[in-house]
Design a protein around this motif. Structure first.
Motif, short mmCIF file in Angstrom:
data_model
loop_
_atom_site.label_atom_id
_atom_site.label_comp_id
_atom_site.label_asym_id
_atom_site.label_seq_id
_atom_site.Cartn_x
_atom_site.Cartn_y
_atom_site.Cartn_z
N SER A 85 0.83 -1.21 0.00
CA SER A 85 0.00 0.00 0.00
C SER A 85 0.87 1.26 0.00
O SER A 85 0.51 2.27 -0.62
N GLY A 89 0.73 4.08 -2.84
CA GLY A 89 0.45 5.44 -2.40
C GLY A 89 1.53 6.43 -2.79
O GLY A 89 1.27 7.45 -3.45
N GLN A 93 1.60 8.99 -6.10
CA GLN A 93 1.74 10.40 -5.74
C GLN A 93 2.96 11.01 -6.42
O GLN A 93 2.90 12.15 -6.92
N THR A 109 -4.30 14.36 -2.09
CA THR A 109 -3.96 13.24 -1.22
C THR A 109 -4.82 13.24 0.04
O THR A 109 -5.12 12.18 0.60
N PHE A 112 -7.85 11.02 1.24
CA PHE A 112 -7.81 9.71 1.89
C PHE A 112 -8.70 9.67 3.13
O PHE A 112 -9.17 8.60 3.52
N SER A 166 -3.58 7.58 -5.27
CA SER A 166 -2.68 7.65 -4.12
C SER A 166 -3.46 7.81 -2.83
O SER A 166 -3.13 7.18 -1.81
N ALA A 169 -4.81 4.56 -1.69
CA ALA A 169 -3.75 3.71 -1.14
C ALA A 169 -3.35 4.16 0.26
O ALA A 169 -3.10 3.33 1.13
N VAL A 170 -3.27 5.47 0.48
CA VAL A 170 -2.92 5.99 1.81
C VAL A 170 -4.00 5.61 2.82
O VAL A 170 -3.70 5.25 3.96
#
Length: 306
Positions: A85, A89, A93, A109, A112, A166, A169-170
Motif C-alpha cells: 500500500s 500510495g 503520488q 492526497t 484519503f 494515491s 492507497a494511503v
C-alpha cells in the motif's frame, strides 16, 4: 512544584503524546512534496521511491536487527501488505507530482480521509456515519473546485487522477496499520514494510515504463537519503501512535498535512487559483466533518458502555 509538574505530565501530556507526535509528522510530511519535485529533476518516479524507502529501511534496520531475525510469518505478511500500500500510495503520488504542483498534490492526497470510512464499509461492512457521508459529499465538491472543473463536465488530468489513486492507497495503509499494529512486533514490521515498499517500487519500474536507471547525482542521493530518514521516522511514529489512536482520529490529524504543504509551497512560489484554494478548503472541512461526532451521541455511547 516538581510533583505538580509530574502530575500534569502524567495526566495531560503523556496521554496526548501519540496525538502530538502525529501532528509533528504532518508538519514534516508537508515538506516532502516540494523535495520530491526537486528530486524528480534527477530521477524517474519509481526509482526515486525505491531509493527513498531503501534508505528508510537502512535507517531503521540498523536499530532493528535483533527484532528482524525473530520476525514471524505473520509479521512478514503484515509488512508486505502495508509495504504494498505504501508503494502504490507514494508511487502514484510521485508520478502525479510530474504533472501538478506540490500544494495541489497535498490537497488531492487529503481525500484519503473521506476514503477511510468508505474502504471500511467495503472491507468490514461497517456502515459510515451520516457525518462521514456528508464529509464524502463535501470532499467531492472540493475535488471539483480543486481540479478546476465544473459540475456539468468533470474531467481530471492524469496527474490528478493518479493522485486520487494515491489517496485510496494511503487510506488503505492507515487501516492496515491500525489493524496489524497491536498484533505484530512493531520494530520488525516497521523496518520490513519499508523494505517491501522499496522492493515493490523497484519491481514496478518496467511496468510504468522506467527501463533505465538514472545517472548518479549528488542531488538524488541527498534527497533520497534525507527523505528516507524522514520516511523511517514517519512510519515508526505512525505504527507506534496508531496502536492507541483510532483510524478515524488518525485520519483527522493527518488532514493537517495539505495545510502545511500549502504553506511551504506558498513560501517557495507555488500559487493556487482562488477556485483551487476553495476546493482545498472544502477538502479540509470534509475531513473535519467526516470525523465529527455530536456530543450527545458520544455521551450515549459512554452510557451504553457502562
Amino acid at each position: 512544584m516538581t510533583t505538580k509538574m509530574n502530575q500534569i505530565w502524567a495526566q495531560k501530556i503523556m496521554p496526548r503524546a501519540p496525538h502530538l507526535a502525529m501532528i509533528f509528522v504532518t508538519m514534516l510530511w508537508g515538506t516532502t512534496y516540494l523535495l520530491v519535485k526537486v528530486g524528480l529533476t534527477s530521477s524517474s518516479p519509481m526509482f526515486f521511491v525505491g531509493c527513498r524507502f531503501a534508505a528508510a529501511f537502512a535507517a531503521i534496520g540498523l536499530f532493528s536487527f535483533k527484532h528482524l531475525i525473530r520476525c514471524t510469518k505473520y509479521d512478514l505478511f503484515a509488512a508486505a501488505a502495508i509495504g504494498f500500500s505504501i508503494t502504490i500510495g507514494y508511487g502514484s503520488q510521485t508520478i502525479g507530482l510530474q504533472y501538478i504542483t506540490g500544494s495541489e498534490s497535498a490537497f488531492f492526497t487529503a481525500l484519503f480521509v473521506p476514503f477511510v470510512p468508505f474502504i471500511m464499509w467495503l472491507a468490514f461492512r461497517k456502515i459510515p456515519s451520516k457525518m462521514s457521508l456528508l464529509g464524502i459529499v463535501l470532499a467531492f465538491i472540493g475535488l471539483v473546485f480543486l481540479s478546476g472543473n465544473s459540475f456539468i463536465a468533470i474531467s481530471l488530468n492524469f496527474g490528478q487522477w493518479i493522485t486520487v489513486l494515491s489517496a485510496f492507497a494511503v487510506a488503505t495503509e492507515i487501516i492496515l496499520i491500525s489493524y496489524f499494529s497491536p498484533k505484530v512486533n512493531l520494530k520488525s514490521v516497521t523496518a520490513l514494510q519499508l523494505m517491501f515498499a522499496s522492493l515493490f517500487a523497484f519491481l514496478s519500474m518496467p511496468l510504468v515504463g522506467e527501463t533505465t536507471i538514472p545517472p548518479f547525482s549528488i542531488t538524488l542521493v541527498t534527497l533520497t537519503v534525507g527523505l528516507g530518514i524522514a520516511s523511517a521516522f514517519i512510519q515508526l511514529v505512525m505504527n507506534w501512535a496508531q496502536r492507541v489512536v483510532a483510524p478515524s482520529t488518525a485520519a483527522v490529524i493527518y488532514a493537517g498535512e495539505p495545510v502545511w504543504a500549502g504553506i511551504y509551497g506558498r513560501m517557495f512560489g507555488e500559487i493556487l487559483s482562488p477556485s483551487a484554494l476553495l476546493g482545498g478548503t472544502l477538502v479540509v472541512i470534509s475531513v473535519l466533518v467526516s470525523e465529527y461526532r455530536p456530543k450527545k451521541r458520544r455521551q450515549a455511547k459512554k452510557a451504553a458502555a457502562h
